[in-house]
Write an enzyme that holds these catalytic residues in place. Structure first.
Site, PDB file in Angstrom:
ATOM      1  CG  ASP A  75      -1.489   1.041   1.142  1.00 44.87           C
ATOM      2  OD1 ASP A  75      -1.897   1.923   1.039  1.00 44.87           O
ATOM      3  OD2 ASP A  75      -2.235   1.241   2.667  1.00 44.87           O
ATOM      4  CE  LYS A 117      -1.591   7.196  -3.607  1.00 44.79           C
ATOM      5  NZ  LYS A 117      -1.981   6.036  -2.034  1.00 44.79           N
ATOM      6  CG  ASP A 144      -8.850   4.920   2.094  1.00 47.51           C
ATOM      7  OD1 ASP A 144      -8.754   5.611   3.024  1.00 47.51           O
ATOM      8  OD2 ASP A 144      -8.386   4.089   1.258  1.00 47.51           O
ATOM      9  CD  GLU A 193      -4.835   3.230  -2.494  1.00 42.70           C
ATOM     10  OE1 GLU A 193      -5.883   4.535  -1.960  1.00 42.70           O
ATOM     11  OE2 GLU A 193      -3.607   3.856  -2.438  1.00 42.70           O
TER      12      GLU A 193
END
Ligand code: ATP
Ligand code: MG
Lengths: 168, 543
Positions: free
Chosen positions: B10, B72, B195, B173
């Protein structure tokens, strides 16, 4: 099942792929409910999904599973959508076994956009479009003009400019 | 044949977690200090060492210009894209424009693409896994937010390759989280994965049916996360400091880096207590050279007021996902919380209010994604001949619509949003000019009718058309998204059969050749480490 049996089985489905209706492919009755279709799709996915064969040494076998599963997804997509399912039944009555997007949209073919190359021209063009949507014709005209100065003779800009000039 | 372990990673905006499946059980791999989550921070030390993890994160304060975090947020995007421009304004390290509009980071005189930065992190966690298992690790599943676009997925895959990994799959994810939640339990249930991480927010609704995990819908915002809450608290502190001392910290890179770090600490503290008393010493110097401190108290209520609209935004995205999936909030059987920001009481209460049920508390929000990724990695590595093999299948969807530019500045959607993959669709177009010999197919991602409002992905040229009046030459354009979520575009002149078939070179990504070069360059470098052994600890006080 060993490798050669598996390959023979998928090869046969692959060869006849265009012969199956979506109902036959998913193994469901034409009057099935959405829940039944989802259940059938899940069963197919467990045996056909390309991930199940990701490390199979035979690329041709992997390719065939991919193609078949892609068609299964297509059937699922069409049959789960109320409108598309109705259109599909119509297509079936004409003897067609697939409903492909290019048939589905009835509007005439569109023309391919020629890219605006100059980034500054693109910016003005975007501003003009936004102004046009707001109903601010003056600003739109001005920005189309700036865009054309930077990229003369561009068909799209010309076309839009003529359209707003006619309004303004 | 001995089975080489495969891992799930992850690769988060703030933290990275790696897990491995051994004896049919997924385990999160700790470092030698026992830490299971590793800050996604890369710091270039003056002695040439590349630091990754907790130690690197500490250097955000003492060496902000050479310490890269939240990379990211930039991966696989055009340097010129507005959200990237927005982020770089706030980032203390230098970002410049590189080849194919890629953002490039400059640290200690060297340039690094974003995938190279991510690759340092991947190399580090892979080394942890090799230490832990005592075996070489060559293959991995790496996760990305569900609504990452084609370019962001490509760039993440490139990061894996630069790190020398064989990337088995780029996995969403939330799908990974669902797999960790439902794997081996044989249940039928409708589940939502909520999330809220450091940089992104995602919501995904799935139908679980024994071994089948079908995504019904997914929606998200790649620019909504805990970082944004930190920024709010930081701005608040800047204001207080300005009022107390008349010193504006906004142009003080070091001071801002410290405030951000304090802001995050306060935020986390307020997840488990009602108020935080904050003292930050020597944050700046006044006219006479005397040191200036910052002191204040922040309550949960005050924090909630600052962050409420951010949390509310997440529920608008939930609405979108429910609508897309044709379900209502009351039809959801279970809610799984993922991401550090879901530890905030305000977020938990909001979720409970929205879905009308308590979220699961038996699932670790920090680790669940990596665990799911490891399970999928093992399943892919074990797949092979038998259709009756154990294991689950994940049925995922296209997160965004894909289309192309047509006359008038419009975008025409070829593949709709939220479609099961793999999917293939085609459409026939004609030329727009007389005697046009080349068509340029500009591909975009997004749902807007206006091309410029979507994310431009790249373009494809089809040349050698027959000279004819405009509208006469017909071109069939075909889009295909495979099980990896990768887009392939092809165009055929229907008359001559002349075809162009290409992976679109996505804006903001590197060519195959460049990726190989970057991989070779990293192979030559010493491996990144999590400690500089002989470094003296500089005195920094926070909190
Ligand atoms: N106890 C806590 N209370 C509030 N926020 C927390 C807490 N613990 C961690 N966070 C926040 O969670 C965020 C990091 O979450 P996480 O590690 O899930 O993100 P990530 O996976 O790296 O990011 P993303 O999924 O967005 O790429 C940070 O903003 C961090 O401040
Ligand atoms: Mg995350």
């Amino acid at each position: 099942m060993d490798q050669s049996q598996l390959k023979a089985r998928i090869a046969q489905i692959h060869r006849d792929l265009d012969q199956y209706t979506y109902f036959e492919l998913l193994k469901v009755a034409p009057q099935s409910s959405p829940d039944e279709i989802r259940g059938a799709f899940h069963r197919m996915a467990l045996s056909m999904h390309p991930d199940r064969y990701a490390t199979n040494p035979d690329p041709e076998l992997r390719r065939m599973f991919y193609d078949v599963y892609k068609r299964v997804c297509e059937g699922y997509r069409v049959l789960m959508d109320h409108e598309q399912r109705a259109e599909y039944l119509e297509a079936l009555s004409r003897g067609e076994r697939r409903l492909v997007n290019k048939d589905r949209k009835r509007e005439g073919p569109k023309r391919v956009e020629q890219a605006i190359q100059n980034p500054q021209a693109k910016k003005f063009f975007t501003l003009a479009l936004a102004a046009e949507r707001r109903g601010d014709i003056k600003t739109a005209q001005l920005n189309y003009k700036f865009a054309l100065d930077l990229e003369p003779d561009h068909p799209t800009i010309l076309e839009r400019k003529e359209a707003v000039d006619a309004k303004g | 044949m001995s089975e080489q372990p495969v891992v799930g990673i992850d690769l988060g905006t703030s933290n990275t977690v790696i897990a491995v499946v051994a004896d049919n059980k997924a385990t999160v791999i700790p470092d030698r200090d026992g830490r299971r989550i590793h800050p996604s921070v890369v710091s270039f030390h003056p002695n040439g060492t590349v630091l990754v993890g907790q130690e690197a994160k500490r250097r955000r304060i003492i060496d902000p210009k050479n310490t890269v975090y939240s990379a990211k947020r930039l991966i696989g995007r055009s340097f010129r894209a507005e959200p990237v421009q927005e982020s770089t304004k706030r980032l203390p390290y230098d970002v410049v424009e590189g080849e194919n509009q890629q953002p490039v980071i400059v640290a200690r005189g060297n340039e690094y693409t974003i995938p190279e930065i991510s690759a340092f992190i991947l190399r580090h966690v892979r080394a942890l896994a090799e230490d832990y298992t005592g075996q070489k690790i060559e293959s991995a599943v790496i996760t990305v937010p569900a609504n990452f676009d084609d370019g962001q997925r490509e760039a993440t895959r490139a990061a894996g390759r630069i790190a020398g990994l064989n990337v088995l799959r780029i996995l969403n994810e939330p799908t990974a989280a669902a797999l960790a939640y439902g794997y081996g339990r044989g249940i039928t249930s409708r589940v939502v994965i909520y999330d809220f991480g450091g940089g992104t927010f995602d919501i995904t609704c799935l139908q679980l049916n024994d071994r089948v995990f079908e995504v019904l819908s997914t929606a998200g915002d790649t620019f909504l996360g805990g970082d944004d809450i930190d920024e709010r608290i930081t701005d608040y502190m800047v204001d207080i400091f300005l009022r107390q001392t008349r010193v504006d910290l906004r142009y003080n890179i070091g001071g801002m880096a410290r405030l951000r770090s304090v802001a995050e600490q306060i935020k986390c503290q307020l997840s488990s207590r009602p108020k935080a008393v904050v003292q930050v010493q020597e944050i700046a110097y006044g006219e006479g050279g005397q040191s200036l401190d910052l002191g204040f108290t922040l309550t949960v209520e005050a924090l909630n007021a600052m962050a409420r609209d951010l949390v509310q935004r997440s529920f608008l995205i939930c609405d979108e996902a429910m609508k897309l999936g044709n379900v209502t909030a009351t039809q959801i059987d279970d809610v799984v919380l993922v991401g550090g920001s879901t530890k905030m009481p305000m977020v938990r209460e909001g979720v409970k209010g929205y879905f009308g049920i308590e979220a699961r508390t038996d699932i670790n929000p920090d680790e669940v994604v990596a665990v799911g990724a490891a399970i999928q990695a093992a399943a892919l590595a074990r797949s092979g001949v038998s259709a009756s093999a154990p294991g689950s299948v994940l049925l995922d969807v296209t997160p965004r619509a894909l289309g192309m530019a047509v006359v008038g500045g419009y975008a025409d959607t070829i593949i709709d949003r939220n479609q099961q993959i793999p999917v293939e669709q085609s459409r026939v177009f004609t030329t727009s000019q007389d005697n046009q010999q080349v068509v340029r197919i500009q591909v975009c991602q997004g749902e807007s009718r206006t091309f410029a409002e979507n994310q431009a992905l790249g373009e494809l040229l089809l040349e050698g058309l027959r000279p004819a009046a405009r509208g006469e030459v017909q071109i069939e354009v075909r889009f295909e998204i495979d099980t990896n979520g990768i887009l392939q575009v092809s165009a055929v002149d229907l008359e001559t059969g002349r075809a162009q078939n290409a992976r679109v070179q996505v804006i903001g990504t590197s060519s195959e050749e460049a990726i190989s070069q970057m991989a070779a360059r990293q192979d030559q470098m010493p491996a990144p480490v999590d400690h500089v052994p002989d470094e003296e600890v500089t005195g920094v006080h926070t909190g």
